[in-house]
Design an enzyme around this catalytic site. Sequence first.
Site, PDB file in Angstrom:
ATOM      1  N   GLU A 163     -25.321   0.011  -3.175  1.00  0.00           N
ATOM      2  CA  GLU A 163     -25.031  -0.019  -1.741  1.00  0.00           C
ATOM      3  C   GLU A 163     -25.527  -1.357  -1.196  1.00  0.00           C
ATOM      4  OE1 GLU A 163     -27.401   2.338   1.058  1.00  0.00           O
ATOM      5  OE2 GLU A 163     -25.532   2.955   1.999  1.00  0.00           O
ATOM      6  N   LYS A 195     -38.705   9.977  15.221  1.00  0.00           N
ATOM      7  CA  LYS A 195     -39.207   8.657  14.857  1.00  0.00           C
ATOM      8  C   LYS A 195     -38.047   7.717  14.581  1.00  0.00           C
ATOM      9  CE  LYS A 195     -40.256   6.142  11.444  1.00  0.00           C
ATOM     10  NZ  LYS A 195     -40.023   4.834  12.090  1.00  0.00           N
ATOM     11  N   CYS A 228     -23.367   3.841   6.473  1.00  0.00           N
ATOM     12  CA  CYS A 228     -23.475   4.632   5.240  1.00  0.00           C
ATOM     13  C   CYS A 228     -22.098   5.066   4.756  1.00  0.00           C
ATOM     14  CB  CYS A 228     -24.358   5.832   5.477  1.00  0.00           C
ATOM     15  SG  CYS A 228     -23.859   6.754   6.930  1.00  0.00           S
ATOM     16  N   GLU A 254     -29.721  12.618   4.751  1.00  0.00           N
ATOM     17  CA  GLU A 254     -28.448  11.871   4.830  1.00  0.00           C
ATOM     18  C   GLU A 254     -28.764  10.481   4.305  1.00  0.00           C
ATOM     19  OE1 GLU A 254     -25.641  13.076   5.726  1.00  0.00           O
ATOM     20  OE2 GLU A 254     -26.027  14.759   7.061  1.00  0.00           O
TER      21      GLU A 254
END
Length: 453
Positions: A354, A152, A261, A227
């Site tokens: 983040e 997906k 990331c 992750e």
Amino acid sequence: MLEVLNPATEEVVERLEPATEADADAAVARAKRAFPAWRDIKPSDRSRLLRRLAEALDAERESLAQLESRNTGKPIGDARDEMGMVVETFHYYAGAPERLLGDTIPVAGGVDVTFREPLGVVGLIVPWNFPLTIASWKMAPALAAGNTLVLKPAELTPLTALEFERIAREAGIPEGVVNVLVGPGSKVGKRLVEHPDVAKVAFTGSTEVGRGIMASAAGTIKRVTLELGGKSANVVFADADLEKAAASAPVAVFGNAGQDCCARSRILVQRGVFDEFLSLMEPAVTSMRVGDPLDEATDMGPLISADHRENVASYVPDGAPVAIRGEAPEGSGFWFPPTVLAPLSNDDRAAAEEIFGPVVAVIPFEDEGDAVRLANDTVYGLSGSIWTQNGARALRVARRIETGVLSINSNTSVRVGTPFGGMKQSGFGRELGPHALDYYTEVKNVYLATEEG
Ligand code: NAP
Ligand code: MG
């Protein structure tokens, strides 16, 4: 209808009918039917098919790169590099089917052996920042180990995944082994996580969604690997090659417009060289070319969406300590200029959260202990860098920093042959390298009694 946009122009690239929960069930059923034959295929044949898939991807590398660039806004040169990695990843794991070795273990009274068996149907859920690349890190080891899959992609960037499905079919991967499902995470992604016939979910995305996935997976005791986000530190000691560290620091955070990331979004600089470092970094920031992703000279493209740009902008309110700022185009497209905030404290919001955009916090530190403390003062633990010319210090600090991946005098994070993944709230499990295969197989132990009587 799902409208897939080009974030550099805001034009619609494609309209797609989004999948529903029923489509997710059908995809899982196809993958389940295809599993026994794929598991039992001769290892050398599975290997050959994956090799053929790698070659087919290689043959379409340029058109895949163009499509990825148009759908994500990433510079074409970066998209080409990424497609190169996709091809390399499939070549690497094409060698695995014949090398999934087990153990023989000394025991009393018999012989004990272990087998590495595939899990079954795996659900792969990926984000929009490196769409086909991150999918390939999951698909290649999953297929090599004998699993079938439902992928997906993020709704914002589904186009290369759909191309992949076609290329896999044309390369001779049997029907039902690779299934791509384009639809909202909150519906079809969720369905994959809850589905009793999905043995494992491998997820890359935000820590927030990852937390929900881990909770939902409990219902079926599903295997998960996650992750997740990062807030990696780029630690620059006074004894570093400052010019080199300063020249590469902007790329390390503004690459992919900061939507990475592994972005080194906190630069920790030893106090004695703080101002010198900022002045060395300035030309590398102001000379970044932000603009048309299809122009070969472009260094940085737009952000992925209007919503995301608004979120990124919230980290640079009026009065924020902007030390350096690059340029960005005006007009249509979700542009945001490379922005350096300095000096910041590690507790400031822009240093703690983040941002996933081209905004970096530069933070001073006093000594080695302080650097380690600040680097670890975050819930994340994905990546990071250490810059020093003292080799013993480099290794000492590397052993103390709580991240899954580190580089010394370099800002790279990912290689096909080496393990990649997070500690702490950056997730768990490892992708790439030989290690990834552990997360797509189950160990079975078999004991055979050999004593007579
Ligand atoms: P996201 O919002 O967490 O979405 C990631 C994927 O999960 C998308 O395909 C999304 O689908 C799907 N999803 C959303 N809600 C779901 C649910 N309830 N159940 C199942 N699936 C669901 O992340 P993103 O905004 O795409 O990507 C940015 C994040 O990814 C950042 O935090 C970044 O750090 C992280 N990331 C981590 C790594 C790593 O390797 N550690 C690499 C790249 C990115 P839809 O979007 O289609 O709804
Ligand atoms: Mg999201």
